[in-house]
Design a protein around this motif. Structure first.
Motif, mmCIF file in Angstrom:
data_model
loop_
_atom_site.group_PDB
_atom_site.id
_atom_site.type_symbol
_atom_site.label_atom_id
_atom_site.label_comp_id
_atom_site.label_asym_id
_atom_site.label_seq_id
_atom_site.Cartn_x
_atom_site.Cartn_y
_atom_site.Cartn_z
ATOM 1 N N PRO A 248 15.432 2.275 31.590
ATOM 2 C CA PRO A 248 13.848 2.940 31.825
ATOM 3 C C PRO A 248 12.784 1.769 31.771
ATOM 4 O O PRO A 248 12.253 2.198 33.033
ATOM 5 C CB PRO A 248 13.554 3.851 30.498
ATOM 6 N N SER B 45 11.118 1.173 35.798
ATOM 7 C CA SER B 45 9.867 1.391 36.040
ATOM 8 C C SER B 45 9.035 0.337 36.463
ATOM 9 O O SER B 45 8.206 0.481 37.159
ATOM 10 C CB SER B 45 9.149 2.058 34.352
ATOM 11 N N ARG C 120 8.033 6.050 41.624
ATOM 12 C CA ARG C 120 8.524 5.844 40.328
ATOM 13 C C ARG C 120 8.851 6.955 39.826
ATOM 14 O O ARG C 120 9.551 6.867 38.764
ATOM 15 C CB ARG C 120 7.247 4.902 39.697
ATOM 16 N N GLY D 126 12.304 7.061 38.338
ATOM 17 C CA GLY D 126 12.207 7.094 36.774
ATOM 18 C C GLY D 126 13.240 8.480 36.180
ATOM 19 O O GLY D 126 13.256 8.195 34.984
ATOM 20 N N SER D 127 13.401 9.408 37.110
ATOM 21 C CA SER D 127 14.295 10.293 36.534
ATOM 22 C C SER D 127 15.808 9.970 36.789
ATOM 23 O O SER D 127 16.732 10.645 36.289
ATOM 24 C CB SER D 127 14.100 11.489 37.278
ATOM 25 N N LEU E 48 10.850 8.575 31.245
ATOM 26 C CA LEU E 48 9.824 7.991 32.151
ATOM 27 C C LEU E 48 8.373 7.655 31.578
ATOM 28 O O LEU E 48 8.101 6.855 31.979
ATOM 29 C CB LEU E 48 9.567 9.069 33.410
ATOM 30 N N GLU F 143 6.596 4.246 31.353
ATOM 31 C CA GLU F 143 4.997 4.225 32.243
ATOM 32 C C GLU F 143 3.930 3.944 31.086
ATOM 33 O O GLU F 143 2.931 2.919 31.688
ATOM 34 C CB GLU F 143 4.857 5.812 32.845
#
Length: 489
Positions: free
Chosen positions: A138, A142, A150, A154-155, A399, A403
């Motif tokens: 992740p 990211s 993103r 991110g998923s 995610l 982040e």
């Protein structure tokens, strides 16, 4: 009256350019293949337990079933803690590649297992690999992603993990259990080969003082015709203003707020019971005496998970993180509640959870029972649980962790999050079958139902909306407590 911007305030420049360079997507695909194997290894016991309980050489009792299901999470916790060091010392990409070593060894040991100890060793090694990928992939995805995509990218770790689980269920319908372990080796080798040609994270390179390589990496990811130099300057300015994290920094909101949010989210994610539900999916279906064959039920649930994470990926950058988390929590609450009511009104026979003449012997259910529509309630409820989880608390937790964690502590903090997550998963997975045997299936589902209410409240009160924000803007939000804009020098 002055207006103070918050997480709903528009960006200073709302026209975030879309990224069209296919190399970025290739890099993400190469990395998330590690999650494919993670999903494959996580649910490995689900179709395998019935075979192992009937195997004359590897016959398992309830104690052994609990350890076979849960020891993966101990390895994952250890792998997550290892990622704390590996992320910052070796880099995100190399750490992901190194996760292939315990993965290959673990699958090999399980495929050739001659006793229960070998099965545990193999599960433990694949757990270590899963923990490393959970802490590294992740962050890598990211850091290389463009803000405009993103959310969707991110998923991808969650989507490929679901693909891996679905592949395991599908192969379980046609392959002997030992060959399932062999099949899991393939994506690991593909991942390692592809990552050899992928760039290192630009943010990691800047942190290590290698600006020339960072520029080349960003150019490769964004394309030569993009405004990658402006993005590079923005990243460099943010990193220089932040520096490397010290213990004293943990007193500042920039560090302790996102770390606490991330850790608590990963804790709550596992407290929903998603890991024991996935690990013991087929046994749960046997306990509830569904009129359909449990192995097909599990594959059907895998398809539902895949559809739901695909929906989440398409909505991530449109609906926003908080809206999906709230929807996810509400759907899981309804499904857990219905599962609790069903299993309480129609209790399972907890007297014998060990198979002697096939999995259906657990509760005296014969093969091919008459079809009763009410028995579809646990199947539909389980589908809704996993659908709700997959559109929110599954992918978004990963995610958001990548982040909102500050760059100076991202490697260590992400490893801490993964460690907390998998220690929680171990406790739940280890206790699940014992609680079911002692009190009934409704008790753990009632507990998970209460947790989903806590998740909804926590999302509403503590989770910021990060849709469309750059990582630097998110860091400044926690630094100032009120703004997502980047402070100019």
């Amino acid at each position: 009256m002055a207006h103070h911007p918050d997480e709903t305030t528009p960006l200073t420049n709302n026209q975030t350019p879309r990224i069209r360079n296919g190399r970025l997507f290739l890099a993400v695909f190469s990395a998330v293949l590690g999650n494919f194997n993670f999903g494959f290894a996580l649910v490995f016991p689900s179709p395998v337990i019935p075979y192992l309980q009937n195997d004359p050489q590897l016959k398992m009792n309830i104690f052994q079933i609990s350890w076979f299901g849960s020891i993966f999470t101990i390895g994952a916790a250890l792998g997550g803690l290892s990622a704390m060091v590996m992320n910052d010392r070796l880099g995100r990409k190399l750490s992901i590649m190194l996760s292939g070593v315990p993965s290959v060894l673990g699958l090999l040991v399980m495929g050739s297992a001659q006793n229960f100890g070998m099965l545990l060793c193999g599960r433990f090694l694949t757990g270590i690999a899963g923990g490393i990928t959970s802490g590294c992939i992740p962050v890598y995805v990211s850091e290389i992603s463009h803000p405009s995509v993103r959310g969707a990218l991110g998923s991808c770790p969650q989507i490929t993990a679901v693909f891996g689980s679905l592949a395991l269920y599908a192969f379980g319908l046609i392959l002997p259990w030992r060959w399932l372990a062999v099949a899991g080796e393939v994506p690991v080798f593909v991942m390692i080969v592809l990552l050899c040609f992928m760039p290192t994270s630009p943010r990691y390179l800047i942190m290590k003082g290698n600006k020339a390589k960072a520029v080349k990496s960003l150019e490769w990811l964004r394309g030569p015709n993009s405004d990658y130099l402006t993005e590079f300057d923005q990243i460099e300015r943010s990193i220089n203003s932040q520096g490397r994290a010290k213990w004293s920094d943990l007193k500042t909101p920039l560090y302790y707020k996102p770390i606490l949010i991330s850790v608590f989210m990963r804790f709550l994610q596992q407290m929903t019971g998603i890991t024991p539900i996935l690990v013991y999916l087929e046994p749960i279906f046997h306990m509830t005496a569904i009129s359909l064959k449990p192995s097909y039920d599990a594959a059907l649930v895998g398809v539902v998970r895949l559809i739901s994470v695909s929906i989440a990926a398409s909505l991530m950058d449109k609906a926003g993180r908080k809206a999906l988390l709230l929807t996810s929590g509400f759907l899981m609450f309804l499904a857990m509640l219905s599962m609790t009511m069903y299993t309480h009104r129609t209790p399972c026979n907890q007297g014998n959870l060990t198979l002697t003449e096939g999995m259906s012997a657990i509760h005296g259910v014969s093969e091919g029972p008459a079809f009763y529509p009410i028995t579809l309630i646990p199947l539909i409820s389980t589908m809704l649980i996993l659908f709700g989880y997959a559109i929110g608390w599954g992918p978004i937790t990963w995610l958001l962790m990548s982040e909102i964690l500050p760059l100076g502590a991202r490697g260590v903090a992400s490893g801490l999050c993964v460690g907390v997550s998998w220690i929680t998963a171990f406790v739940l997975t280890q206790l699940f079958m014992h609680v079911v045997q002692a009190y009934g299936l409704y008790v753990p589902f009632l507990f998970f139902c209460v947790i989903t209410v806590v998740n909804i409240i926590f999302t509403a009160k503590c989770v910021p909306e990060t849709k469309g924000r750059t990582l630097e803007e998110i860091e400044n939000y926690f630094k100032t407590g009120r703004s997502f804009t980047i402070l100019e020098p």
